[in-house]
Design a protein around this motif. Structure first.
Motif, PDB file in Angstrom:
ATOM      1  N   SER A  35       5.652  -1.360  -6.478  1.00 48.68           N
ATOM      2  CA  SER A  35       7.021  -1.570  -6.012  1.00 48.68           C
ATOM      3  C   SER A  35       7.399  -0.557  -4.938  1.00 48.68           C
ATOM      4  N   ARG A  36       7.080   0.691  -5.158  1.00 44.95           N
ATOM      5  CA  ARG A  36       7.400   1.728  -4.164  1.00 44.95           C
ATOM      6  C   ARG A  36       6.651   1.507  -2.866  1.00 44.95           C
ATOM      7  N   ARG A  37       5.392   1.111  -2.962  1.00 44.05           N
ATOM      8  CA  ARG A  37       4.591   0.894  -1.760  1.00 44.05           C
ATOM      9  C   ARG A  37       5.151  -0.265  -0.945  1.00 44.05           C
ATOM     10  N   ARG A  38       5.547  -1.340  -1.616  1.00 44.61           N
ATOM     11  CA  ARG A  38       6.101  -2.487  -0.905  1.00 44.61           C
ATOM     12  C   ARG A  38       7.429  -2.130  -0.244  1.00 44.61           C
ATOM     13  N   GLN A  39       8.267  -1.373  -0.932  1.00 41.95           N
ATOM     14  CA  GLN A  39       9.556  -0.981  -0.368  1.00 41.95           C
ATOM     15  C   GLN A  39       9.364  -0.066   0.833  1.00 41.95           C
ATOM     16  N   ALA A  40       8.431   0.857   0.730  1.00 41.65           N
ATOM     17  CA  ALA A  40       8.178   1.780   1.841  1.00 41.65           C
ATOM     18  C   ALA A  40       7.660   1.010   3.050  1.00 41.65           C
ATOM     19  N   LYS A  42       8.286  -2.113   3.851  1.00 40.97           N
ATOM     20  CA  LYS A  42       9.394  -2.866   4.431  1.00 40.97           C
ATOM     21  C   LYS A  42      10.294  -1.959   5.247  1.00 40.97           C
ATOM     22  N   ARG A  43      10.559  -0.754   4.754  1.00 42.84           N
ATOM     23  CA  ARG A  43      11.416   0.173   5.496  1.00 42.84           C
ATOM     24  C   ARG A  43      10.777   0.558   6.822  1.00 42.84           C
ATOM     25  N   ARG A  44       9.482   0.809   6.832  1.00 50.21           N
ATOM     26  CA  ARG A  44       8.814   1.192   8.078  1.00 50.21           C
ATOM     27  C   ARG A  44       8.860   0.064   9.097  1.00 50.21           C
ATOM     28  N   HIS A  46      10.970  -2.458   9.222  1.00 49.61           N
ATOM     29  CA  HIS A  46      12.349  -2.693   9.631  1.00 49.61           C
ATOM     30  C   HIS A  46      12.790  -1.626  10.630  1.00 49.61           C
ATOM     31  N   THR A  47      12.440  -0.403  10.377  1.00 54.28           N
ATOM     32  CA  THR A  47      12.839   0.695  11.257  1.00 54.28           C
ATOM     33  C   THR A  47      12.220   0.541  12.637  1.00 54.28           C
TER      34      THR A  47
END
Length: 82
Positions: A35-40, A42-44, A46-47
């Motif tokens: 979960s953390r890896r997928r969220q990270a 997505k943030r990268r 998106h940024t």
């Protein structure tokens, strides 16, 4: 307090229960890590996309305002969005 070895503790608790608890703990840790890896990720993405879009928006505004020529705009756009 009585000190017991691991085999004694497992025998008292039941080897089956210990294995089930170990399995559940392993699954929980795996879920959190994925979960953390997928969220990270997505943030990268998106940024980076947001930064590129912001830069292109600024370039268009400068072109429309006459601050840069069409040639300068095209050169800078290729730099920002290869």
């Amino acid at each position: 307090m009585h000190s017991s070895s691991l085999p004694e503790l497992l025998a008292d608790f039941g080897i089956g229960r210990a294995l089930v608890l170990a399995w559940l703990l392993l699954v929980a840790v795996a879920v959190v890590l994925v979960s953390r890896r997928r969220q990270a990720g997505k943030r990268r993405r998106h940024t980076a996309r947001a930064d590129r879009d912001d830069a292109l928006r600024l370039l268009r505004a400068r072109l429309e305002g006459g601050a840069i020529s069409r040639e300068e705009f095209d050169k800078l756009r290729r730099t920002v969005d290869p």
